[in-house]
Design a protein around this motif. Structure first.
Motif, PDB file in Angstrom:
ATOM      1  N   MET A  33     -17.370  14.542  48.259  1.00 47.47           N
ATOM      2  CA  MET A  33     -16.837  13.493  47.391  1.00 47.47           C
ATOM      3  C   MET A  33     -16.450  14.051  46.030  1.00 47.47           C
ATOM      4  O   MET A  33     -15.438  13.655  45.452  1.00 47.47           O
ATOM      5  N   LEU A  34     -17.268  14.973  45.504  1.00 47.14           N
ATOM      6  CA  LEU A  34     -16.932  15.595  44.227  1.00 47.14           C
ATOM      7  C   LEU A  34     -15.628  16.375  44.321  1.00 47.14           C
ATOM      8  O   LEU A  34     -14.771  16.272  43.434  1.00 47.14           O
ATOM      9  N   PHE A  35     -15.473  17.153  45.394  1.00 48.61           N
ATOM     10  CA  PHE A  35     -14.214  17.884  45.566  1.00 48.61           C
ATOM     11  C   PHE A  35     -13.033  16.929  45.702  1.00 48.61           C
ATOM     12  O   PHE A  35     -11.977  17.156  45.106  1.00 48.61           O
ATOM     13  N   ASP A  36     -13.215  15.864  46.468  1.00 47.27           N
ATOM     14  CA  ASP A  36     -12.122  14.890  46.633  1.00 47.27           C
ATOM     15  C   ASP A  36     -11.737  14.281  45.291  1.00 47.27           C
ATOM     16  O   ASP A  36     -10.551  14.188  44.949  1.00 47.27           O
ATOM     17  N   GLY A  37     -12.738  13.885  44.509  1.00 52.35           N
ATOM     18  CA  GLY A  37     -12.465  13.321  43.190  1.00 52.35           C
ATOM     19  C   GLY A  37     -11.835  14.329  42.250  1.00 52.35           C
ATOM     20  O   GLY A  37     -10.949  13.992  41.455  1.00 52.35           O
ATOM     21  N   LEU A  38     -12.279  15.572  42.354  1.00 51.21           N
ATOM     22  CA  LEU A  38     -11.714  16.637  41.518  1.00 51.21           C
ATOM     23  C   LEU A  38     -10.228  16.805  41.790  1.00 51.21           C
ATOM     24  O   LEU A  38      -9.413  16.819  40.862  1.00 51.21           O
ATOM     25  N   PHE A  39      -9.856  16.914  43.066  1.00 54.19           N
ATOM     26  CA  PHE A  39      -8.443  17.125  43.389  1.00 54.19           C
ATOM     27  C   PHE A  39      -7.598  15.892  43.079  1.00 54.19           C
ATOM     28  O   PHE A  39      -6.441  16.023  42.682  1.00 54.19           O
ATOM     29  N   GLN A  40      -8.186  14.717  43.201  1.00 54.44           N
ATOM     30  CA  GLN A  40      -7.478  13.502  42.800  1.00 54.44           C
ATOM     31  C   GLN A  40      -7.160  13.554  41.313  1.00 54.44           C
ATOM     32  O   GLN A  40      -6.034  13.274  40.890  1.00 54.44           O
ATOM     33  N   SER A  41      -8.144  13.925  40.514  1.00 52.34           N
ATOM     34  CA  SER A  41      -7.954  14.011  39.068  1.00 52.34           C
ATOM     35  C   SER A  41      -6.963  15.107  38.689  1.00 52.34           C
ATOM     36  O   SER A  41      -6.126  14.916  37.809  1.00 52.34           O
ATOM     37  N   LEU A  42      -7.066  16.260  39.359  1.00 52.23           N
ATOM     38  CA  LEU A  42      -6.143  17.356  39.050  1.00 52.23           C
ATOM     39  C   LEU A  42      -4.702  16.994  39.399  1.00 52.23           C
ATOM     40  O   LEU A  42      -3.780  17.282  38.629  1.00 52.23           O
ATOM     41  N   ASN A  43      -4.500  16.351  40.524  1.00 51.91           N
ATOM     42  CA  ASN A  43      -3.147  15.945  40.906  1.00 51.91           C
ATOM     43  C   ASN A  43      -2.607  14.869  39.971  1.00 51.91           C
ATOM     44  O   ASN A  43      -1.428  14.887  39.603  1.00 51.91           O
ATOM     45  N   ALA A  44      -3.467  13.946  39.558  1.00 54.27           N
ATOM     46  CA  ALA A  44      -3.042  12.915  38.609  1.00 54.27           C
ATOM     47  C   ALA A  44      -2.710  13.542  37.256  1.00 54.27           C
ATOM     48  O   ALA A  44      -1.729  13.159  36.606  1.00 54.27           O
ATOM     49  N   ALA A  45      -3.501  14.532  36.832  1.00 51.58           N
ATOM     50  CA  ALA A  45      -3.231  15.220  35.561  1.00 51.58           C
ATOM     51  C   ALA A  45      -1.910  15.975  35.634  1.00 51.58           C
ATOM     52  O   ALA A  45      -1.130  15.956  34.680  1.00 51.58           O
ATOM     53  N   ARG A  46      -1.664  16.625  36.760  1.00 50.05           N
ATOM     54  CA  ARG A  46      -0.399  17.357  36.942  1.00 50.05           C
ATOM     55  C   ARG A  46       0.781  16.404  36.777  1.00 50.05           C
ATOM     56  O   ARG A  46       1.734  16.701  36.062  1.00 50.05           O
ATOM     57  N   GLY A  47       0.693  15.249  37.427  1.00 52.53           N
ATOM     58  CA  GLY A  47       1.767  14.266  37.312  1.00 52.53           C
ATOM     59  C   GLY A  47       1.918  13.743  35.894  1.00 52.53           C
ATOM     60  O   GLY A  47       3.040  13.563  35.403  1.00 52.53           O
ATOM     61  N   ALA A  48       0.808  13.504  35.216  1.00 52.19           N
ATOM     62  CA  ALA A  48       0.863  13.003  33.842  1.00 52.19           C
ATOM     63  C   ALA A  48       1.509  14.029  32.911  1.00 52.19           C
ATOM     64  O   ALA A  48       2.291  13.660  32.032  1.00 52.19           O
ATOM     65  N   ILE A  49       1.201  15.303  33.104  1.00 49.47           N
ATOM     66  CA  ILE A  49       1.833  16.349  32.283  1.00 49.47           C
ATOM     67  C   ILE A  49       3.332  16.346  32.531  1.00 49.47           C
ATOM     68  O   ILE A  49       4.134  16.395  31.593  1.00 49.47           O
ATOM     69  N   GLN A  50       3.727  16.272  33.779  1.00 50.89           N
ATOM     70  CA  GLN A  50       5.149  16.293  34.121  1.00 50.89           C
ATOM     71  C   GLN A  50       5.896  15.087  33.546  1.00 50.89           C
ATOM     72  O   GLN A  50       7.063  15.197  33.184  1.00 50.89           O
ATOM     73  N   ARG A  51       5.208  13.946  33.435  1.00 55.52           N
ATOM     74  CA  ARG A  51       5.835  12.738  32.897  1.00 55.52           C
ATOM     75  C   ARG A  51       5.681  12.629  31.379  1.00 55.52           C
ATOM     76  O   ARG A  51       6.207  11.695  30.766  1.00 55.52           O
ATOM     77  N   HIS A  60      -7.471  12.348  32.855  1.00 60.24           N
ATOM     78  CA  HIS A  60      -7.662  12.973  34.164  1.00 60.24           C
ATOM     79  C   HIS A  60      -8.236  14.382  34.053  1.00 60.24           C
ATOM     80  O   HIS A  60      -9.092  14.772  34.859  1.00 60.24           O
ATOM     81  N   LEU A  61      -7.799  15.142  33.070  1.00 68.25           N
ATOM     82  CA  LEU A  61      -8.370  16.478  32.888  1.00 68.25           C
ATOM     83  C   LEU A  61      -9.826  16.385  32.445  1.00 68.25           C
ATOM     84  O   LEU A  61     -10.667  17.175  32.887  1.00 68.25           O
ATOM     85  N   GLY A  62     -10.142  15.412  31.605  1.00 67.39           N
ATOM     86  CA  GLY A  62     -11.527  15.205  31.195  1.00 67.39           C
ATOM     87  C   GLY A  62     -12.420  14.877  32.379  1.00 67.39           C
ATOM     88  O   GLY A  62     -13.538  15.392  32.498  1.00 67.39           O
ATOM     89  N   LYS A  63     -11.911  14.038  33.272  1.00 70.70           N
ATOM     90  CA  LYS A  63     -12.683  13.689  34.465  1.00 70.70           C
ATOM     91  C   LYS A  63     -12.878  14.917  35.349  1.00 70.70           C
ATOM     92  O   LYS A  63     -13.974  15.157  35.862  1.00 70.70           O
ATOM     93  N   ALA A  64     -11.829  15.722  35.513  1.00 71.53           N
ATOM     94  CA  ALA A  64     -11.927  16.938  36.330  1.00 71.53           C
ATOM     95  C   ALA A  64     -12.955  17.897  35.749  1.00 71.53           C
ATOM     96  O   ALA A  64     -13.766  18.472  36.479  1.00 71.53           O
ATOM     97  N   VAL A  65     -12.950  18.069  34.439  1.00 72.41           N
ATOM     98  CA  VAL A  65     -13.908  18.967  33.777  1.00 72.41           C
ATOM     99  C   VAL A  65     -15.332  18.444  33.968  1.00 72.41           C
ATOM    100  O   VAL A  65     -16.254  19.222  34.256  1.00 72.41           O
ATOM    101  N   ARG A  66     -15.527  17.137  33.842  1.00 70.69           N
ATOM    102  CA  ARG A  66     -16.864  16.569  34.058  1.00 70.69           C
ATOM    103  C   ARG A  66     -17.339  16.790  35.482  1.00 70.69           C
ATOM    104  O   ARG A  66     -18.513  17.108  35.709  1.00 70.69           O
TER     105      ARG A  66
END
Length: 138
Positions: A33-51, A60-66
């Motif tokens: 579950m932690l890995f799933d949440g991590l990749f969800q946050s990383l993918n969301a952060a990637r999209g947010a940077i692009q937008r 999203h990056l804060g959540k990934a770091v936590r």
């Protein structure tokens, strides 16, 4: 802002469902579950940077770091885990450092690097399975 009582009940139900899923999960499932949440946050952060969505990127990056620090790294047993646990700790620390730089510099490439570095670890964890046996070719 207005909210309907039905929305509040539905939201509370979702929170209870998620909480129950965590409470009843095996240690292996919790890490998954932690890995799933991590990749969800990383993918969301990637999209947010692009937008160019700075606030979303930071959230999203804060959540990934936590997840990396408080979930994955904190769960390592460096004594019993030996060299493997130590290497994972170094990898998680490196990932946090890269994500911090990604946040400061809006660098989607660093987020993608972290995804690429951690995907094999997550895949390996998934293949181990809850019983500690590999699922392929056994």
């Amino acid at each position: 802002m207005f909210s309907s009582p039905g929305f509040n009940r539905a939201n509370a139900y979702r929170q209870v469902g998620a909480h129950s899923g965590v409470e009843n999960a095996s240690p292996h499932a919790l890490i998954q579950m932690l890995f799933d949440g991590l990749f969800q946050s990383l993918n969301a952060a990637r999209g947010a940077i692009q937008r160019g969505e700075v606030e979303e990127k930071g959230r999203h990056l804060g959540k990934a770091v936590r997840i990396l620090q408080e979930g994955l790294a904190a769960g390592l047993d460096l004594e019993k885990g030996g060299e493997l646990a130590g290497n994972l700790k170094l990898l998680y620390d490196y990932s946090v450092k890269q994500l911090t730089h990604a946040n400061v510099h809006n660098d989607v490439g660093l987020v993608e690097e972290v995804i690429g570095v951690l995907q094999p670890v997550a895949q390996g964890w998934k293949e181990i399975g809850p019983e500690g046996n590999t699922t392929a070719g056994a």
